[in-house]
Design a protein around this motif. Structure first.
Motif, PDB file in Angstrom:
ATOM      1  N   LEU A  37     -24.394   5.916   7.927  1.00  0.00           N
ATOM      2  CA  LEU A  37     -23.893   5.167   9.071  1.00  0.00           C
ATOM      3  C   LEU A  37     -24.266   3.693   8.997  1.00  0.00           C
ATOM      4  CD1 LEU A  37     -24.625   7.604  12.060  1.00  0.00           C
ATOM      5  CD2 LEU A  37     -22.598   7.471  10.601  1.00  0.00           C
ATOM      6  N   PHE A  38     -25.499   3.404   8.583  1.00  0.00           N
ATOM      7  CA  PHE A  38     -25.983   2.030   8.685  1.00  0.00           C
ATOM      8  C   PHE A  38     -25.990   1.247   7.380  1.00  0.00           C
ATOM      9  CE2 PHE A  38     -27.433   4.132  12.476  1.00  0.00           C
ATOM     10  CZ  PHE A  38     -26.955   3.249  13.423  1.00  0.00           C
ATOM     11  N   GLU A  39     -25.715   1.893   6.277  1.00  0.00           N
ATOM     12  CA  GLU A  39     -25.583   1.157   5.019  1.00  0.00           C
ATOM     13  C   GLU A  39     -24.136   1.106   4.560  1.00  0.00           C
ATOM     14  OE1 GLU A  39     -28.357   2.521   2.067  1.00  0.00           O
ATOM     15  OE2 GLU A  39     -30.056   2.258   3.430  1.00  0.00           O
ATOM     16  N   ASP A  40     -23.429   2.200   4.711  1.00  0.00           N
ATOM     17  CA  ASP A  40     -22.038   2.239   4.252  1.00  0.00           C
ATOM     18  C   ASP A  40     -21.067   1.801   5.355  1.00  0.00           C
ATOM     19  OD1 ASP A  40     -23.245   3.268   2.021  1.00  0.00           O
ATOM     20  OD2 ASP A  40     -22.325   5.237   2.137  1.00  0.00           O
ATOM     21  N   LEU A  41     -21.048   2.541   6.463  1.00  0.00           N
ATOM     22  CA  LEU A  41     -20.075   2.267   7.516  1.00  0.00           C
ATOM     23  C   LEU A  41     -20.300   0.928   8.196  1.00  0.00           C
ATOM     24  CD1 LEU A  41     -19.653   5.727   9.280  1.00  0.00           C
ATOM     25  CD2 LEU A  41     -18.399   4.756   7.352  1.00  0.00           C
ATOM     26  N   ASN A  42     -21.538   0.518   8.313  1.00  0.00           N
ATOM     27  CA  ASN A  42     -21.867  -0.725   8.996  1.00  0.00           C
ATOM     28  C   ASN A  42     -21.200  -1.939   8.340  1.00  0.00           C
ATOM     29  OD1 ASN A  42     -23.263  -2.063  11.095  1.00  0.00           O
ATOM     30  ND2 ASN A  42     -24.815  -2.729   9.651  1.00  0.00           N
ATOM     31  N   LYS A  43     -20.877  -1.825   7.072  1.00  0.00           N
ATOM     32  CA  LYS A  43     -20.273  -2.939   6.338  1.00  0.00           C
ATOM     33  C   LYS A  43     -18.764  -2.761   6.148  1.00  0.00           C
ATOM     34  CE  LYS A  43     -24.577  -3.700   3.904  1.00  0.00           C
ATOM     35  NZ  LYS A  43     -25.314  -3.446   2.689  1.00  0.00           N
ATOM     36  N   GLY A  44     -18.243  -1.614   6.589  1.00  0.00           N
ATOM     37  CA  GLY A  44     -16.838  -1.305   6.368  1.00  0.00           C
ATOM     38  C   GLY A  44     -15.906  -2.014   7.337  1.00  0.00           C
ATOM     39  N   PRO A  45     -14.597  -1.802   7.166  1.00  0.00           N
ATOM     40  CA  PRO A  45     -13.615  -2.364   8.102  1.00  0.00           C
ATOM     41  C   PRO A  45     -13.909  -1.839   9.511  1.00  0.00           C
ATOM     42  CG  PRO A  45     -12.538  -1.452   6.156  1.00  0.00           C
ATOM     43  CD  PRO A  45     -13.976  -1.033   6.095  1.00  0.00           C
ATOM     44  N   PRO A  46     -14.060  -2.714  10.506  1.00  0.00           N
ATOM     45  CA  PRO A  46     -14.574  -2.318  11.819  1.00  0.00           C
ATOM     46  C   PRO A  46     -13.884  -1.127  12.492  1.00  0.00           C
ATOM     47  CG  PRO A  46     -14.458  -4.690  11.667  1.00  0.00           C
ATOM     48  CD  PRO A  46     -13.818  -4.151  10.433  1.00  0.00           C
ATOM     49  N   VAL A  47     -12.581  -1.133  12.615  1.00  0.00           N
ATOM     50  CA  VAL A  47     -11.898  -0.046  13.330  1.00  0.00           C
ATOM     51  C   VAL A  47     -12.019   1.258  12.555  1.00  0.00           C
ATOM     52  CG1 VAL A  47      -9.678   0.794  14.201  1.00  0.00           C
ATOM     53  CG2 VAL A  47     -10.335  -1.607  14.532  1.00  0.00           C
ATOM     54  N   GLU A  48     -11.740   1.209  11.267  1.00  0.00           N
ATOM     55  CA  GLU A  48     -11.822   2.405  10.421  1.00  0.00           C
ATOM     56  C   GLU A  48     -13.252   2.956  10.400  1.00  0.00           C
ATOM     57  OE1 GLU A  48     -11.942   3.208   5.701  1.00  0.00           O
ATOM     58  OE2 GLU A  48     -10.234   2.013   6.385  1.00  0.00           O
ATOM     59  N   ALA A  49     -14.234   2.073  10.259  1.00  0.00           N
ATOM     60  CA  ALA A  49     -15.630   2.507  10.196  1.00  0.00           C
ATOM     61  C   ALA A  49     -16.089   3.098  11.527  1.00  0.00           C
ATOM     62  CB  ALA A  49     -16.525   1.348   9.783  1.00  0.00           C
ATOM     63  N   THR A  50     -15.633   2.530  12.640  1.00  0.00           N
ATOM     64  CA  THR A  50     -16.000   3.084  13.950  1.00  0.00           C
ATOM     65  C   THR A  50     -15.388   4.464  14.128  1.00  0.00           C
ATOM     66  OG1 THR A  50     -16.225   0.890  14.923  1.00  0.00           O
ATOM     67  CG2 THR A  50     -15.924   2.711  16.451  1.00  0.00           C
ATOM     68  N   ASP A  51     -14.149   4.636  13.706  1.00  0.00           N
ATOM     69  CA  ASP A  51     -13.521   5.962  13.780  1.00  0.00           C
ATOM     70  C   ASP A  51     -14.321   6.980  12.968  1.00  0.00           C
ATOM     71  OD1 ASP A  51     -11.490   4.976  15.390  1.00  0.00           O
ATOM     72  OD2 ASP A  51     -10.021   4.824  13.756  1.00  0.00           O
ATOM     73  N   GLU A  52     -14.732   6.594  11.771  1.00  0.00           N
ATOM     74  CA  GLU A  52     -15.521   7.491  10.926  1.00  0.00           C
ATOM     75  C   GLU A  52     -16.881   7.754  11.551  1.00  0.00           C
ATOM     76  OE1 GLU A  52     -16.800   9.624   7.324  1.00  0.00           O
ATOM     77  OE2 GLU A  52     -14.976   9.408   8.510  1.00  0.00           O
ATOM     78  N   LEU A  53     -17.532   6.733  12.058  1.00  0.00           N
ATOM     79  CA  LEU A  53     -18.829   6.867  12.719  1.00  0.00           C
ATOM     80  C   LEU A  53     -18.774   7.913  13.822  1.00  0.00           C
ATOM     81  CD1 LEU A  53     -21.725   5.428  13.501  1.00  0.00           C
ATOM     82  CD2 LEU A  53     -20.307   4.357  15.249  1.00  0.00           C
ATOM     83  N   MET A  54     -17.736   7.862  14.632  1.00  0.00           N
ATOM     84  CA  MET A  54     -17.647   8.750  15.795  1.00  0.00           C
ATOM     85  C   MET A  54     -17.509  10.219  15.412  1.00  0.00           C
ATOM     86  SD  MET A  54     -18.364   6.694  18.102  1.00  0.00           S
ATOM     87  CE  MET A  54     -18.372   8.007  19.312  1.00  0.00           C
ATOM     88  N   THR A  55     -17.080  10.512  14.204  1.00  0.00           N
ATOM     89  CA  THR A  55     -16.977  11.913  13.779  1.00  0.00           C
ATOM     90  C   THR A  55     -18.352  12.548  13.604  1.00  0.00           C
ATOM     91  OG1 THR A  55     -16.908  11.485  11.388  1.00  0.00           O
ATOM     92  CG2 THR A  55     -14.789  11.440  12.582  1.00  0.00           C
ATOM     93  N   PHE A  56     -19.406  11.731  13.602  1.00  0.00           N
ATOM     94  CA  PHE A  56     -20.766  12.244  13.415  1.00  0.00           C
ATOM     95  C   PHE A  56     -21.476  12.552  14.736  1.00  0.00           C
ATOM     96  CE2 PHE A  56     -19.880  10.643   9.280  1.00  0.00           C
ATOM     97  CZ  PHE A  56     -20.600  11.462   8.434  1.00  0.00           C
ATOM     98  N   PHE A  57     -20.845  12.228  15.870  1.00  0.00           N
ATOM     99  CA  PHE A  57     -21.472  12.463  17.169  1.00  0.00           C
ATOM    100  C   PHE A  57     -20.951  13.735  17.810  1.00  0.00           C
ATOM    101  CE2 PHE A  57     -22.230   7.944  16.618  1.00  0.00           C
ATOM    102  CZ  PHE A  57     -23.552   7.834  17.034  1.00  0.00           C
ATOM    103  N   ASP A  58     -21.873  14.557  18.288  1.00  0.00           N
ATOM    104  CA  ASP A  58     -21.556  15.778  19.006  1.00  0.00           C
ATOM    105  C   ASP A  58     -20.990  15.431  20.384  1.00  0.00           C
ATOM    106  OD1 ASP A  58     -22.242  18.880  18.829  1.00  0.00           O
ATOM    107  OD2 ASP A  58     -22.680  18.229  20.887  1.00  0.00           O
ATOM    108  N   ASP A  59     -20.193  16.308  20.947  1.00  0.00           N
ATOM    109  CA  ASP A  59     -19.642  16.077  22.288  1.00  0.00           C
ATOM    110  C   ASP A  59     -20.733  15.945  23.346  1.00  0.00           C
ATOM    111  OD1 ASP A  59     -17.051  16.081  21.346  1.00  0.00           O
ATOM    112  OD2 ASP A  59     -16.661  18.166  21.894  1.00  0.00           O
ATOM    113  N   SER A  60     -21.903  16.503  23.092  1.00  0.00           N
ATOM    114  CA  SER A  60     -22.997  16.476  24.070  1.00  0.00           C
ATOM    115  C   SER A  60     -24.012  15.357  23.797  1.00  0.00           C
ATOM    116  CB  SER A  60     -23.723  17.822  24.068  1.00  0.00           C
ATOM    117  OG  SER A  60     -24.387  18.018  22.821  1.00  0.00           O
TER     118      SER A  60
END
Length: 151
Positions: free
Chosen positions: A37-60
């Motif tokens: 999350l913080f080495e790869d996605l943090n440097k990625g294209p903002p919208v795409e990286a945020t979409d990918e980031l959110m797949t790691f969060f549980d609904d709760s």
């Protein structure tokens, strides 16, 4: 929110960063999730990286940050928080990770535009042991006021 307004004012006119491509992965160990999350996605294209980031969060998911009184609950509130603080002039730099499996701590620093000092902190991420999605986050930054106000 005053924190967001202050950061936007400080970083106004900051040069846009060049996004760095990343390879999508599905780490399952907490420390590896944090690194991704913080080495790869943090440097990625903002919208795409945020979409990918959110797949790691549980609904709760519950997200607590010492800078804010309100606890964030659920992916929608976490996403809004991420989007609110994703703008040019702020660089999040992880500095050290533990080797946690279901939970992980890591230290970091935030650089703000051309400021000579950084703000350091520590984060704790906990995964659901079965789904391996993030269920709890605690961010603890140091005081931005040096030395911190006592009391």
């Amino acid at each position: 929110d005053l924190t967001k307004q202050l950061l936007e004012a400080i970083t106004q006119g900051a040069q846009p960063r060049t996004p760095v491509p990343y390879e999508k992965r599905r780490p399952t160990k907490a420390c590896d999730v944090a690194k991704y999350l913080f080495e790869d996605l943090n440097k990625g294209p903002p919208v795409e990286a945020t979409d990918e980031l959110m797949t790691f969060f549980d609904d709760s998911v519950i997200y607590r940050d010492f800078n804010f009184e309100n606890v964030l609950q659920g992916p929608a509130e976490v996403r809004q928080f991420v989007e609110d603080f994703s703008f040019d002039g702020i660089e999040f730099r992880p500095t050290r990770y533990d080797d946690g499996d279901v939970a992980s701590c890591f230290t970091w620093e935030v650089a703000i535009d051309d400021a000579p000092d950084t703000i350091k902190g520590i984060s704790f991420y906990e995964l659901d042991p079965e789904t391996r999605k993030i269920v709890y986050v605690r961010d603890v930054p140091e005081s931005a006021i040096k030395p911190p106000i006592l009391g």
